[in-house]
Write a protein that holds these residues in place. Structure first.
Motif, short mmCIF file in Angstrom:
data_model
loop_
_atom_site.label_atom_id
_atom_site.label_comp_id
_atom_site.label_asym_id
_atom_site.label_seq_id
_atom_site.Cartn_x
_atom_site.Cartn_y
_atom_site.Cartn_z
N GLY A 69 52.21 73.75 69.29
CA GLY A 69 51.54 72.49 69.04
C GLY A 69 51.08 72.20 67.63
N LEU A 70 51.58 72.91 66.65
CA LEU A 70 51.23 72.60 65.26
C LEU A 70 51.76 71.20 64.95
CD1 LEU A 70 49.97 73.95 62.72
CD2 LEU A 70 52.29 74.55 62.06
N PRO A 71 50.91 70.31 64.42
CA PRO A 71 51.37 68.94 64.11
C PRO A 71 52.56 68.96 63.14
CG PRO A 71 48.99 69.08 63.96
CD PRO A 71 49.49 70.48 64.13
N ASN A 72 53.47 68.01 63.30
CA ASN A 72 54.71 67.97 62.52
C ASN A 72 54.47 67.96 61.02
OD1 ASN A 72 56.31 68.05 64.78
ND2 ASN A 72 56.54 65.83 64.92
N GLU A 73 53.46 67.20 60.56
CA GLU A 73 53.20 67.12 59.11
C GLU A 73 52.77 68.48 58.57
OE1 GLU A 73 51.04 65.18 61.31
OE2 GLU A 73 52.75 63.85 61.52
N VAL A 74 51.91 69.16 59.32
CA VAL A 74 51.43 70.48 58.90
C VAL A 74 52.58 71.49 59.00
CG1 VAL A 74 49.77 72.32 59.38
CG2 VAL A 74 49.08 69.92 59.62
N ALA A 76 55.75 70.98 58.65
CA ALA A 76 56.69 70.80 57.53
C ALA A 76 56.18 71.48 56.27
CB ALA A 76 56.93 69.31 57.29
N GLU A 77 54.88 71.35 56.01
CA GLU A 77 54.30 72.00 54.82
C GLU A 77 54.33 73.52 54.96
OE1 GLU A 77 53.07 72.33 51.06
OE2 GLU A 77 53.64 70.45 52.04
N PHE A 78 54.00 74.02 56.14
CA PHE A 78 54.03 75.46 56.38
C PHE A 78 55.44 76.02 56.23
CE2 PHE A 78 49.94 76.45 58.98
CZ PHE A 78 49.18 75.91 57.96
N VAL A 79 56.43 75.28 56.71
CA VAL A 79 57.82 75.72 56.57
C VAL A 79 58.17 75.85 55.09
CG1 VAL A 79 60.24 75.00 56.88
CG2 VAL A 79 58.64 74.88 58.80
N ASN A 80 57.77 74.86 54.28
CA ASN A 80 58.03 74.93 52.84
C ASN A 80 57.35 76.15 52.21
OD1 ASN A 80 59.75 72.77 52.44
ND2 ASN A 80 58.08 71.33 52.19
N VAL A 81 56.12 76.40 52.61
CA VAL A 81 55.39 77.54 52.04
C VAL A 81 56.04 78.86 52.45
CG1 VAL A 81 53.20 78.80 52.07
CG2 VAL A 81 53.19 76.32 51.82
N VAL A 82 56.32 79.03 53.74
CA VAL A 82 56.89 80.29 54.22
C VAL A 82 58.25 80.54 53.58
CG1 VAL A 82 57.83 81.48 56.25
CG2 VAL A 82 55.59 80.38 56.37
N PHE A 83 59.12 79.53 53.56
CA PHE A 83 60.43 79.74 52.96
C PHE A 83 60.34 79.89 51.44
CE2 PHE A 83 62.03 78.03 57.04
CZ PHE A 83 62.85 79.10 57.36
N GLY A 84 59.37 79.26 50.82
CA GLY A 84 59.15 79.45 49.39
C GLY A 84 58.74 80.88 49.09
N VAL A 85 57.85 81.43 49.90
CA VAL A 85 57.43 82.82 49.72
C VAL A 85 58.60 83.76 49.95
CG1 VAL A 85 55.98 84.65 50.71
CG2 VAL A 85 54.99 82.41 50.23
#
Length: 111
Positions: A69-74, A76-85
């Motif tokens: 249930g993580l909101p889509n906007e959040v 998307a940002e988490f995906v960017n952070v995790v893949f960036g790391v």
């Protein structure tokens, strides 16, 4: 598969700053606190602080949060952070692994 996914991500300056903060401050402090009171030699503690724990835990927890249930906007940002790391880790730790391990093993042989 991971490489093809990473190419679709946009790594903002905030993501890159987070990577630097994670590698230089957050993870080393977590390792020192986690190993406080142990008899882990300093050389090993420094390697753990730099390289961290290896594995796919960050992807697992990301997918777990998205599926619960993580909101889509959040998300998307988490995906960017995790893949960036992950991308930064592959490059930075890949470059530093051989020289740091040679230095570590060189010290162990001398002692």
């Amino acid at each position: 598969l991971l490489g093809s996914i990473i190419t679709t991500q946009s790594f903002t300056p905030a993501v890159l700053w987070f990577c630097a903060l994670l590698f230089v401050f957050i993870r080393p402090v977590a390792v020192v606190l986690g190993l406080a009171g142990s008899r882990t030699p300093r050389a090993q503690m420094r390697l753990l602080a730099w390289f961290g724990i290896r594995g796919l835990g960050s992807l697992y927890y990301l997918m777990f949060a998205i599926n619960h249930g993580l909101p889509n906007e959040v998300a998307a940002e988490f995906v960017n952070v995790v893949f960036g790391v992950i991308a930064t880790s592959i490059v930075v730790h890949g470059i530093s692994a051989t020289p740091l391990m040679e230095r570590y093993y060189g010290r162990r042989v001398v002692k």
